[in-house]
Scaffold this motif. Structure first.
Motif, mmCIF file in Angstrom:
data_model
loop_
_atom_site.group_PDB
_atom_site.id
_atom_site.type_symbol
_atom_site.label_atom_id
_atom_site.label_comp_id
_atom_site.label_asym_id
_atom_site.label_seq_id
_atom_site.Cartn_x
_atom_site.Cartn_y
_atom_site.Cartn_z
ATOM 1 N N ILE A 1 5.953 20.215 126.523
ATOM 2 C CA ILE A 1 4.991 19.447 127.304
ATOM 3 C C ILE A 1 5.755 18.672 128.362
ATOM 4 C CG2 ILE A 1 5.022 17.451 125.752
ATOM 5 C CD1 ILE A 1 2.071 17.053 126.329
ATOM 6 N N VAL A 2 5.212 18.666 129.586
ATOM 7 C CA VAL A 2 5.803 17.925 130.697
ATOM 8 C C VAL A 2 4.775 16.913 131.180
ATOM 9 C CG1 VAL A 2 6.827 18.058 132.986
ATOM 10 C CG2 VAL A 2 7.197 19.922 131.357
ATOM 11 N N LYS A 3 5.164 15.650 131.213
ATOM 12 C CA LYS A 3 4.245 14.573 131.579
ATOM 13 C C LYS A 3 4.875 13.703 132.665
ATOM 14 C CE LYS A 3 0.798 11.636 131.208
ATOM 15 N NZ LYS A 3 -0.569 11.965 131.667
ATOM 16 N N THR A 4 4.119 13.477 133.728
ATOM 17 C CA THR A 4 4.556 12.565 134.783
ATOM 18 C C THR A 4 3.925 11.200 134.546
ATOM 19 O OG1 THR A 4 4.735 14.379 136.380
ATOM 20 C CG2 THR A 4 4.641 12.143 137.262
ATOM 21 N N LEU A 5 4.760 10.176 134.399
ATOM 22 C CA LEU A 5 4.280 8.831 134.103
ATOM 23 C C LEU A 5 3.840 8.131 135.379
ATOM 24 C CD1 LEU A 5 6.994 7.751 131.497
ATOM 25 C CD2 LEU A 5 4.890 9.074 131.146
ATOM 26 N N SER A 6 3.262 6.965 135.218
ATOM 27 C CA SER A 6 2.674 6.244 136.346
ATOM 28 C C SER A 6 3.699 5.838 137.405
ATOM 29 C CB SER A 6 1.942 4.991 135.843
ATOM 30 O OG SER A 6 2.833 4.141 135.141
ATOM 31 N N ASP A 7 4.963 5.696 137.013
ATOM 32 C CA ASP A 7 5.999 5.310 137.975
ATOM 33 C C ASP A 7 6.739 6.516 138.543
ATOM 34 O OD1 ASP A 7 7.437 6.093 135.774
ATOM 35 O OD2 ASP A 7 8.823 4.393 135.824
ATOM 36 N N GLY A 8 6.234 7.734 138.264
ATOM 37 C CA GLY A 8 6.867 8.942 138.777
ATOM 38 C C GLY A 8 7.884 9.567 137.849
ATOM 39 N N THR A 9 8.182 8.914 136.743
ATOM 40 C CA THR A 9 9.111 9.475 135.765
ATOM 41 C C THR A 9 8.529 10.749 135.142
ATOM 42 O OG1 THR A 9 9.999 7.297 135.223
ATOM 43 C CG2 THR A 9 10.343 9.033 133.603
ATOM 44 N N VAL A 10 9.345 11.784 135.072
ATOM 45 C CA VAL A 10 8.921 13.050 134.468
ATOM 46 C C VAL A 10 9.571 13.174 133.095
ATOM 47 C CG1 VAL A 10 8.882 15.555 134.683
ATOM 48 C CG2 VAL A 10 8.658 14.134 136.724
ATOM 49 N N VAL A 11 8.740 13.327 132.061
ATOM 50 C CA VAL A 11 9.227 13.442 130.680
ATOM 51 C C VAL A 11 8.931 14.840 130.168
ATOM 52 C CG1 VAL A 11 9.066 12.523 128.334
ATOM 53 C CG2 VAL A 11 8.763 10.996 130.290
ATOM 54 N N TRP A 70 4.317 6.455 125.266
ATOM 55 C CA TRP A 70 4.485 7.521 124.273
ATOM 56 C C TRP A 70 4.017 8.852 124.846
ATOM 57 C CZ3 TRP A 70 6.055 7.406 119.038
ATOM 58 C CH2 TRP A 70 6.420 6.149 118.555
ATOM 59 N N VAL A 71 4.747 9.904 124.527
ATOM 60 C CA VAL A 71 4.325 11.271 124.824
ATOM 61 C C VAL A 71 4.462 12.072 123.535
ATOM 62 C CG1 VAL A 71 4.749 13.356 126.179
ATOM 63 C CG2 VAL A 71 5.071 11.108 127.229
ATOM 64 N N THR A 72 3.416 12.810 123.167
ATOM 65 C CA THR A 72 3.429 13.566 121.916
ATOM 66 C C THR A 72 3.168 15.043 122.173
ATOM 67 O OG1 THR A 72 2.716 11.680 120.590
ATOM 68 C CG2 THR A 72 2.362 13.865 119.650
ATOM 69 N N LEU A 73 4.002 15.877 121.588
ATOM 70 C CA LEU A 73 3.847 17.331 121.625
ATOM 71 C C LEU A 73 3.394 17.804 120.255
ATOM 72 C CD1 LEU A 73 4.349 20.238 122.768
ATOM 73 C CD2 LEU A 73 6.720 19.979 121.968
ATOM 74 N N TRP A 74 2.358 18.655 120.213
ATOM 75 C CA TRP A 74 1.866 19.207 118.952
ATOM 76 C C TRP A 74 2.272 20.666 118.822
ATOM 77 C CZ3 TRP A 74 -0.311 16.135 115.346
ATOM 78 C CH2 TRP A 74 -0.745 14.871 115.763
ATOM 79 N N GLY A 75 2.736 21.044 117.636
ATOM 80 C CA GLY A 75 3.086 22.426 117.381
ATOM 81 C C GLY A 75 1.848 23.226 116.961
ATOM 82 N N GLN A 76 2.065 24.493 116.707
ATOM 83 C CA GLN A 76 0.969 25.368 116.287
ATOM 84 C C GLN A 76 0.638 25.151 114.819
ATOM 85 O OE1 GLN A 76 0.805 29.710 117.400
ATOM 86 N NE2 GLN A 76 1.142 29.975 115.208
ATOM 87 N N PRO A 77 -0.640 25.026 114.464
ATOM 88 C CA PRO A 77 -1.010 24.904 113.052
ATOM 89 C C PRO A 77 -0.627 26.148 112.264
ATOM 90 C CG PRO A 77 -2.842 24.291 114.475
ATOM 91 C CD PRO A 77 -1.819 24.938 115.357
ATOM 92 N N PHE A 78 -0.263 25.961 110.998
ATOM 93 C CA PHE A 78 0.040 27.098 110.127
ATOM 94 C C PHE A 78 -0.574 26.844 108.755
ATOM 95 C CE2 PHE A 78 3.579 24.131 110.002
ATOM 96 C CZ PHE A 78 3.860 23.992 108.650
#
Length: 226
Positions: free
Chosen positions: A42-52, A215-223
């Motif tokens: 997952i790639v998320k751009t924060l409000s200050d332009g930071t890319v996580v 916070w940034v959260t990535l979810w995996g595939q359910p199994f």
């Protein structure tokens, strides 16, 4: 003339062979099942332009027959690696990586939200800026009834606090622009679930820059746990 002793020996051998085959069949039916999982990014751009960028790689689950040997027991060993990269054109302060799993009994954990009677609320919100409400202690020995879900962290880092007392942390802290953590054969032991059960990995990252803490959260595939 028929030798009754020889007949008895042959019959006995046949019975022993049948028992052996039966044992082999039982073992095959109860063998571990290795499940490779795709992980994610997952790639998320924060409000200050930071890319996580948060990644989950090398993810797998080994589903095993439970030692409880009843339909309400499940066992699995899970492995994976999580990493976080912060790119903002300057030096980031760092962050914390919290890997864990959400387990559900007869409840859909593939999307939307999970309201677990045993484990609080997991709100996916498109997988971003979410911190799972983790009410279980570190370790995956869980007891769930139908319609319940619970989340837990896989890390348990023992450190000394400011007073020299033992302290346990559920995260891997990193400084600068990147960090990672790997876990192997972490246990998910589920009891009390008489219906179908699922699990799903998550990686929550607390990001800290000069302007933003989020916070940034990535979810995996359910199994399936069976």
């Amino acid at each position: 003339m028929i030798n009754r002793k020889n007949v008895a020996k042959v019959a006995g051998f046949g019975a022993a062979a049948t028992v052996a085959l039966g044992l082999l069949s039982t073992g095959a039916a109860n063998a571990d099942t290795f499940v490779p999982l795709p992980g994610g990014e997952i790639v998320k751009t924060l409000s200050d332009g930071t890319v996580v960028t948060v990644r989950l790689t090398g993810e797998s689950a080994n589903i095993s027959p439970s030692m409880g040997a009843t339909p309400v027991h499940r066992n699995a060993w899970v492995s994976g690696s999580a990493s976080a990269t912060i790119s903002d054109g300057s030096s980031a302060a760092g962050g914390k990586i919290f890997p864990g799993y959400t387990v559900g009994c007869q409840v859909n954990i593939a999307g939307g939200g999970v309201n677990g009677g045993a484990g609080g609320t997991v709100d996916y919100s498109n997988g971003q800026n979410v911190k799972p409400n983790v009410s279980a202690n570190t370790g995956g020995n869980l007891s769930l009834g139908p319609g319940q879900a619970k989340s837990f962290y896989v890390l348990d880092q023992e450190t000394a606090d400011d007073y020299g007392q033992e302290s346990h942390k559920k995260r891997n802290r990193f400084k600068g622009n990147s960090g990672s953590v790997t876990w192997a054969d972490e246990t998910i032991g589920l009891s009390g679930c008489g219906g179908y059960a699922q699990a799903r990995a998550f990686v929550s990252v607390e990001v800290e820059t000069a302007n933003v803490i989020t916070w940034v959260t990535l979810w995996g595939q359910p199994f399936s746990l069976g």
